[in-house]
Design a protein around this motif. Structure first.
Motif, short mmCIF file in Angstrom:
data_model
loop_
_atom_site.label_atom_id
_atom_site.label_comp_id
_atom_site.label_asym_id
_atom_site.label_seq_id
_atom_site.Cartn_x
_atom_site.Cartn_y
_atom_site.Cartn_z
N ARG A 63 -9.60 31.26 -24.53
CA ARG A 63 -9.10 31.51 -25.90
C ARG A 63 -9.11 33.01 -26.18
NH1 ARG A 63 -9.55 27.09 -29.65
NH2 ARG A 63 -9.79 25.18 -28.44
N VAL A 64 -8.14 33.46 -26.97
CA VAL A 64 -8.10 34.86 -27.41
C VAL A 64 -7.87 34.87 -28.92
CG1 VAL A 64 -7.17 35.69 -25.20
CG2 VAL A 64 -5.61 35.14 -27.06
N PRO A 65 -8.27 35.97 -29.58
CA PRO A 65 -8.05 36.03 -31.03
C PRO A 65 -6.57 35.98 -31.35
CG PRO A 65 -9.42 37.86 -30.25
CD PRO A 65 -8.90 37.17 -29.04
N PRO A 91 -6.21 28.96 -27.73
CA PRO A 91 -6.16 28.88 -26.26
C PRO A 91 -4.84 29.42 -25.74
CG PRO A 91 -5.84 26.70 -27.25
CD PRO A 91 -6.07 27.65 -28.38
N VAL A 92 -4.91 30.37 -24.80
CA VAL A 92 -3.68 30.84 -24.15
C VAL A 92 -3.63 30.37 -22.69
CG1 VAL A 92 -3.28 32.82 -25.65
CG2 VAL A 92 -4.67 33.10 -23.60
N VAL A 93 -4.79 29.96 -22.17
CA VAL A 93 -4.83 29.25 -20.89
C VAL A 93 -5.36 27.87 -21.23
CG1 VAL A 93 -5.84 29.17 -18.58
CG2 VAL A 93 -5.22 31.38 -19.59
N GLY A 97 4.86 34.07 -13.12
CA GLY A 97 5.07 33.43 -14.42
C GLY A 97 5.72 34.41 -15.36
N ALA A 98 6.31 33.89 -16.40
CA ALA A 98 7.00 34.75 -17.37
C ALA A 98 6.00 35.65 -18.09
CB ALA A 98 7.74 33.87 -18.38
N ASN A 99 6.50 36.67 -18.77
CA ASN A 99 5.64 37.52 -19.59
C ASN A 99 4.90 36.65 -20.60
OD1 ASN A 99 8.30 39.78 -19.44
ND2 ASN A 99 6.29 40.21 -18.61
N GLY A 100 3.59 36.89 -20.72
CA GLY A 100 2.80 36.15 -21.70
C GLY A 100 2.40 34.75 -21.24
N ALA A 101 2.64 34.41 -19.96
CA ALA A 101 2.35 33.05 -19.47
C ALA A 101 0.85 32.79 -19.35
CB ALA A 101 3.02 32.83 -18.12
N GLY A 102 0.06 33.85 -19.20
CA GLY A 102 -1.39 33.67 -19.09
C GLY A 102 -1.98 34.10 -17.75
N LYS A 103 -1.23 34.86 -16.97
CA LYS A 103 -1.70 35.27 -15.64
C LYS A 103 -2.89 36.24 -15.75
CE LYS A 103 2.34 36.95 -14.64
NZ LYS A 103 2.99 36.67 -15.94
N THR A 104 -2.71 37.30 -16.55
CA THR A 104 -3.78 38.30 -16.68
C THR A 104 -5.04 37.65 -17.26
OG1 THR A 104 -2.26 40.15 -16.91
CG2 THR A 104 -4.43 40.43 -17.91
N THR A 105 -4.85 36.82 -18.27
CA THR A 105 -6.01 36.17 -18.91
C THR A 105 -6.75 35.31 -17.88
OG1 THR A 105 -4.68 36.12 -20.92
CG2 THR A 105 -6.68 34.82 -20.93
N THR A 106 -6.00 34.58 -17.05
CA THR A 106 -6.62 33.76 -16.01
C THR A 106 -7.40 34.64 -15.02
OG1 THR A 106 -4.87 32.12 -16.17
CG2 THR A 106 -6.15 32.11 -14.14
N THR A 118 2.00 39.05 -9.76
CA THR A 118 3.07 40.05 -9.73
C THR A 118 4.40 39.45 -10.18
OG1 THR A 118 4.22 41.67 -8.36
CG2 THR A 118 3.60 39.63 -7.28
N HIS A 119 5.24 40.35 -10.74
CA HIS A 119 6.63 39.96 -11.02
C HIS A 119 7.53 40.40 -9.87
CE1 HIS A 119 5.73 38.87 -15.12
NE2 HIS A 119 5.16 40.03 -15.34
N ASP A 120 6.96 41.19 -8.98
CA ASP A 120 7.75 41.89 -7.97
C ASP A 120 7.55 41.23 -6.61
OD1 ASP A 120 8.88 43.63 -6.25
OD2 ASP A 120 7.82 45.41 -6.97
N1 LIG Z 1 -6.90 40.29 -26.26
C1 LIG Z 1 -5.91 39.53 -26.69
N2 LIG Z 1 -5.76 39.29 -28.01
C2 LIG Z 1 -4.77 38.51 -28.48
N3 LIG Z 1 -3.86 37.89 -27.69
C3 LIG Z 1 -3.97 38.10 -26.37
C4 LIG Z 1 -4.98 38.92 -25.80
N4 LIG Z 1 -4.81 38.92 -24.46
C5 LIG Z 1 -3.74 38.13 -24.22
N5 LIG Z 1 -3.23 37.64 -25.35
C6 LIG Z 1 -2.09 36.71 -25.46
O1 LIG Z 1 -2.28 35.72 -24.47
C7 LIG Z 1 -1.05 35.34 -23.89
C8 LIG Z 1 -1.15 35.49 -22.38
O2 LIG Z 1 -1.25 36.87 -22.08
P1 LIG Z 1 -1.41 37.38 -20.57
O3 LIG Z 1 -1.60 38.86 -20.65
O4 LIG Z 1 -2.46 36.60 -19.90
O5 LIG Z 1 0.01 37.01 -19.97
P2 LIG Z 1 0.66 37.46 -18.57
O6 LIG Z 1 1.16 36.21 -17.94
O7 LIG Z 1 -0.28 38.28 -17.78
O8 LIG Z 1 1.88 38.33 -19.09
P3 LIG Z 1 2.63 39.61 -18.43
O9 LIG Z 1 3.39 39.09 -17.26
O10 LIG Z 1 3.53 40.06 -19.54
O11 LIG Z 1 1.59 40.61 -18.07
C9 LIG Z 1 0.02 36.21 -24.53
O12 LIG Z 1 0.65 35.46 -25.53
C10 LIG Z 1 -0.76 37.36 -25.11
O13 LIG Z 1 -0.11 37.85 -26.27
#
Ligand SMILES: Nc1ncnc2c1ncn2[C@@H]1O[C@H](COP(=O)(O)OP(=O)(O)OP(=O)(O)O)[C@@H](O)[C@H]1O
Length: 307
Positions: free
Chosen positions: A17-19, A30-32, A49-58, A200-202
């Protein structure tokens, strides 16, 4: 071999979960949302995955940098607690857990890493900096974004990790630096008992390098499997005649331009295509592009239905 030895990372039902930016006073969202991920030991797993899909958070949860609210994470045989924790020994990541003070140079980083990380190889770190062309005395805050990425990579690689976790390592790299990094990662993987998890996107140059693919959409894994099996599962088709609704149902991620329609099609469905359709084996990048388009179209259809 037990599952723990054969998999460097095992994630089950992960929720992070993120704020909420839109509703800061509401609880974290929850974003994941129930993500499963397995990273086989000795292989290269690519997360897309697309931008914002949740990769970095995972990846932040898997490296212990972000707490998780449900599910389980096991890294190199160690279960991570749900709170923010240090990753087990043998794991290195980009970006690293701790940001360096902005006025530090690579020499400060070498000294700090040598003291803090058992097995940190200063000579290898210096060699990587030379290969990447990073000036030794330049303060970190004066490096370009690409150079800062390369410094982080050198620092992670010099830890001689068993598991290397990289989030967008190619972002900001010029084409030559990018190609050279793929070569460095190939050398890394040639070592014994090495595992790479990379978001990666690349995907250029990933042919015959990526072993496993995990596609994340809206916080869940929607496709996962070994790359060669996915390449065997689908064909890339080009259709220059009209695409009927019935035909469209068998196409995965279709896109239509003036030249006709291009899509993936499951091998078993290829018999139903018009005789003028051309077919060939897709590469990794084509598979990912069409699967991403299919996931985006599914999400849009779901939103329309929910209205
Ligand atoms: N610290 C945070 N506070 C609020 N929302 C967040 C935070 N971190 C991530 N999010 C949200 O969580 C979702 C997933 O973000 P994440 O960075 O994991 O995606 P991503 O797949 O890595 O995207 P990208 O390919 O654009 O890097 C997005 O909607 C993002 O806006």
């Amino acid at each position: 071999m037990s599952e723990n030895r054969s998999h460097a990372v095992i994630v089950r039902g992960l929720e992070v979960r993120v704020p909420s930016a839109a509703k800061p006073f509401a609880g974290p969202l929850p974003v994941v949302r129930g993500l499963d991920l397995t990273v086989p030991t000795g292989q290269v797993t690519v997360m897309v995955g697309a931008n914002g899909a949740g990769k970095t958070t995972t990846l932040r949860a898997v490296t212990g940098a972000h707490p998780f609210s449900a599910g389980s994470i096991e890294v190199l045989g160690t279960a991570l607690g749900p709170a923010r924790v240090r990753p087990p020994q043998g794991v290195a990541s980009l970006p690293g857990i701790s940001a360096h003070p902005r006025r530090w140079t690579s020499r400060h980083i070498a000294r700090m890493r040598k003291d803090a990380v058992p097995g940190f190889d200063v000579t290898w770190f210096e060699e990587l900096l030379t290969a990447f062309g990073i000036p030794r005395e330049q303060e970190v805050n004066r490096l370009s974004q690409g150079q800062a990425t390369q410094l982080g990579l050198a620092s992670a690689l010099a830890q001689d990790p068993r598991l290397l976790i990289l989030d967008e390592p190619f972002a900001h790299l010029d084409p030559l630096a990018r190609t050279e990094l793929v070569d460095v990662l190939r050398c890394f993987m040639a070592g014994e008992d090495r595992t790479l998890l990379i978001a990666t996107h690349d995907l250029e140059g990933m042919e015959r390098f990526a072993d496993q693919l995990v596609m994340v959409s809206r916080g869940v894994d929607v496709v996962s499997g070994d790359v060669e099996s996915l390449r065997d599962e689908f064909l890339l088709c080009a259709i220059d005649s009209e695409v009927t609704t019935e035909l469209e149902a068998s196409l995965v991620g279709p896109t239509t331009t003036g030249a006709g329609t291009s899509a993936l099609v499951a091998v078993d469905d290829a018999v139903g295509l018009p005789t003028t359709a051309t077919l060939r084996r897709p590469d990794v990048s084509e598979i990912v592009t069409h699967l991403l388009r299919a996931a985006r179209d599914d999400a849009a259809a779901e939103r329309r239905t929910a209205r």
